[in-house]
Design a protein around this motif. Structure first.
Motif, PDB file in Angstrom:
ATOM      1  N   SER A   1      55.084   9.589  39.639  1.00 20.85           N
ATOM      2  CA  SER A   1      53.745   9.058  39.880  1.00 20.85           C
ATOM      3  C   SER A   1      52.866  10.119  40.540  1.00 20.85           C
ATOM      4  O   SER A   1      53.356  11.040  41.187  1.00 20.85           O
ATOM      5  CB  SER A   1      53.810   7.804  40.752  1.00 20.85           C
ATOM      6  OG  SER A   1      54.342   8.102  42.017  1.00 20.85           O
TER       7      SER A   1
ATOM      8  N   LYS B   1      45.451   0.365  33.208  1.00 18.03           N
ATOM      9  CA  LYS B   1      46.517  -0.499  33.724  1.00 18.03           C
ATOM     10  C   LYS B   1      46.429  -1.887  33.077  1.00 18.03           C
ATOM     11  O   LYS B   1      47.452  -2.433  32.636  1.00 18.03           O
ATOM     12  CB  LYS B   1      46.407  -0.604  35.245  1.00 18.03           C
ATOM     13  CG  LYS B   1      47.489  -1.458  35.887  1.00 18.03           C
ATOM     14  CD  LYS B   1      47.311  -1.513  37.388  1.00 18.03           C
ATOM     15  CE  LYS B   1      48.319  -2.467  38.015  1.00 18.03           C
ATOM     16  NZ  LYS B   1      48.136  -2.561  39.469  1.00 18.03           N
TER      17      LYS B   1
ATOM     18  N   GLY C   1      47.997  -1.886  29.684  1.00 14.36           N
ATOM     19  CA  GLY C   1      49.398  -1.540  29.533  1.00 14.36           C
ATOM     20  C   GLY C   1      49.711  -0.077  29.281  1.00 14.36           C
ATOM     21  O   GLY C   1      50.777   0.251  28.767  1.00 14.36           O
TER      22      GLY C   1
ATOM     23  N   MET D   1      50.879   2.139  35.073  1.00  6.94           N
ATOM     24  CA  MET D   1      51.166   1.156  36.117  1.00  6.94           C
ATOM     25  C   MET D   1      50.975   1.838  37.465  1.00  6.94           C
ATOM     26  O   MET D   1      50.947   3.070  37.541  1.00  6.94           O
ATOM     27  CB  MET D   1      52.583   0.595  35.980  1.00  6.94           C
ATOM     28  CG  MET D   1      53.695   1.616  36.166  1.00  6.94           C
ATOM     29  SD  MET D   1      55.341   0.916  36.006  1.00  6.94           S
ATOM     30  CE  MET D   1      55.544   0.173  37.601  1.00  6.94           C
TER      31      MET D   1
ATOM     32  N   LYS E   1      52.170   2.046  41.639  1.00  6.32           N
ATOM     33  CA  LYS E   1      53.209   1.767  42.629  1.00  6.32           C
ATOM     34  C   LYS E   1      52.588   1.908  44.003  1.00  6.32           C
ATOM     35  O   LYS E   1      51.799   2.810  44.236  1.00  6.32           O
ATOM     36  CB  LYS E   1      54.364   2.774  42.508  1.00  6.32           C
ATOM     37  CG  LYS E   1      55.204   2.629  41.287  1.00  6.32           C
ATOM     38  CD  LYS E   1      56.468   3.484  41.261  1.00  6.32           C
ATOM     39  CE  LYS E   1      56.487   4.719  42.075  1.00  6.32           C
ATOM     40  NZ  LYS E   1      57.663   5.573  41.886  1.00  6.32           N
TER      41      LYS E   1
ATOM     42  N   TYR F   1      50.012   6.357  40.418  1.00  9.91           N
ATOM     43  CA  TYR F   1      49.996   5.882  39.033  1.00  9.91           C
ATOM     44  C   TYR F   1      51.016   6.654  38.217  1.00  9.91           C
ATOM     45  O   TYR F   1      51.264   7.831  38.462  1.00  9.91           O
ATOM     46  CB  TYR F   1      48.604   6.065  38.420  1.00  9.91           C
ATOM     47  CG  TYR F   1      47.659   4.955  38.790  1.00  9.91           C
ATOM     48  CD1 TYR F   1      47.528   3.838  37.971  1.00  9.91           C
ATOM     49  CD2 TYR F   1      46.920   5.005  39.951  1.00  9.91           C
ATOM     50  CE1 TYR F   1      46.668   2.802  38.313  1.00  9.91           C
ATOM     51  CE2 TYR F   1      46.057   3.975  40.300  1.00  9.91           C
ATOM     52  CZ  TYR F   1      45.938   2.876  39.473  1.00  9.91           C
ATOM     53  OH  TYR F   1      45.104   1.850  39.814  1.00  9.91           O
TER      54      TYR F   1
ATOM     55  N   LEU G   1      53.249   3.894  31.788  1.00  8.27           N
ATOM     56  CA  LEU G   1      54.072   2.714  31.566  1.00  8.27           C
ATOM     57  C   LEU G   1      54.988   2.908  30.362  1.00  8.27           C
ATOM     58  O   LEU G   1      56.096   2.395  30.325  1.00  8.27           O
ATOM     59  CB  LEU G   1      53.171   1.489  31.372  1.00  8.27           C
ATOM     60  CG  LEU G   1      53.815   0.123  31.450  1.00  8.27           C
ATOM     61  CD1 LEU G   1      54.573  -0.058  32.760  1.00  8.27           C
ATOM     62  CD2 LEU G   1      52.765  -0.956  31.314  1.00  8.27           C
ATOM     63  N   LYS G   2      54.503   3.656  29.384  1.00 10.11           N
ATOM     64  CA  LYS G   2      55.276   3.943  28.177  1.00 10.11           C
ATOM     65  C   LYS G   2      55.551   5.445  28.118  1.00 10.11           C
ATOM     66  O   LYS G   2      54.871   6.232  28.761  1.00 10.11           O
ATOM     67  CB  LYS G   2      54.479   3.552  26.917  1.00 10.11           C
ATOM     68  CG  LYS G   2      54.076   2.097  26.855  1.00 10.11           C
ATOM     69  CD  LYS G   2      53.425   1.743  25.533  1.00 10.11           C
ATOM     70  CE  LYS G   2      52.032   2.296  25.412  1.00 10.11           C
ATOM     71  NZ  LYS G   2      51.316   1.813  24.224  1.00 10.11           N
TER      72      LYS G   2
END
Length: 147
Positions: free
Chosen positions: A24, A49, A52, A55, A57, A64, A67-68
């Motif tokens: 991140s 976000k 999708g 994400m 934390k 950040y 996510l994929k």
């Protein structure tokens, strides 16, 4: 032409790609490294976000992250999220189609016919080019220049 917001989004995603899988970055790090206004970047990352792409934390190792996997996010996907349809004419949009006001017949429109080819080619490149592709292409260029 893509918006400045889309350029910032892509630059932030490339920075996250370069950070590595599962790593991140804080908004302040991305903003400083990529020369993006922090408040604007916050809005962009929230939009990504919600869709999708990234994400967040919380906590000491927060920030950040993707996510994929970078190979699963295309430039086309990001541009559609940030800027909307990828079409120079409203009659060529797949998601926001609108007939041109001054057009008598789409089938006989020379302008539409030419821009249809341009749009198809542009979409093809953007939809098959991923964040991973963009980073690896630049790494290859960097190594060639260094050699």
């Amino acid at each position: 032409m893509i918006s400045q917001k889309a350029r910032y989004a892509l630059r932030a995603l490339v920075a996250l790609t370069r950070a590595g899988e599962g790593e991140s970055l804080m908004i302040s790090e991305i903003a400083a490294d990529q020369d993006i206004p922090k408040k604007f970047l916050e809005q962009i990352l929230l939009e990504l976000k919600r869709n999708g792409i990234v994400m967040s934390k919380r906590g000491k190792s927060g920030g950040y992250l993707l996510l994929k996997a970078p190979g699963q996010t295309s430039f086309g996907e990001v541009l559609r999220i940030i800027d909307g349809p990828i079409a120079p004419l409203p009659c060529l949009s797949k998601i926001a189609y609108r007939r041109c006001i001054d057009c008598k017949s789409e089938a006989d429109c020379e302008i539409r016919h030419v821009f249809s080819k341009v749009t198809d080619a542009t979409r093809a490149v953007l939809d098959r080019t991923t964040l991973a592709d963009a980073v690896s292409e630049m790494d290859v260029l960097d190594r060639a220049v260094s050699a």
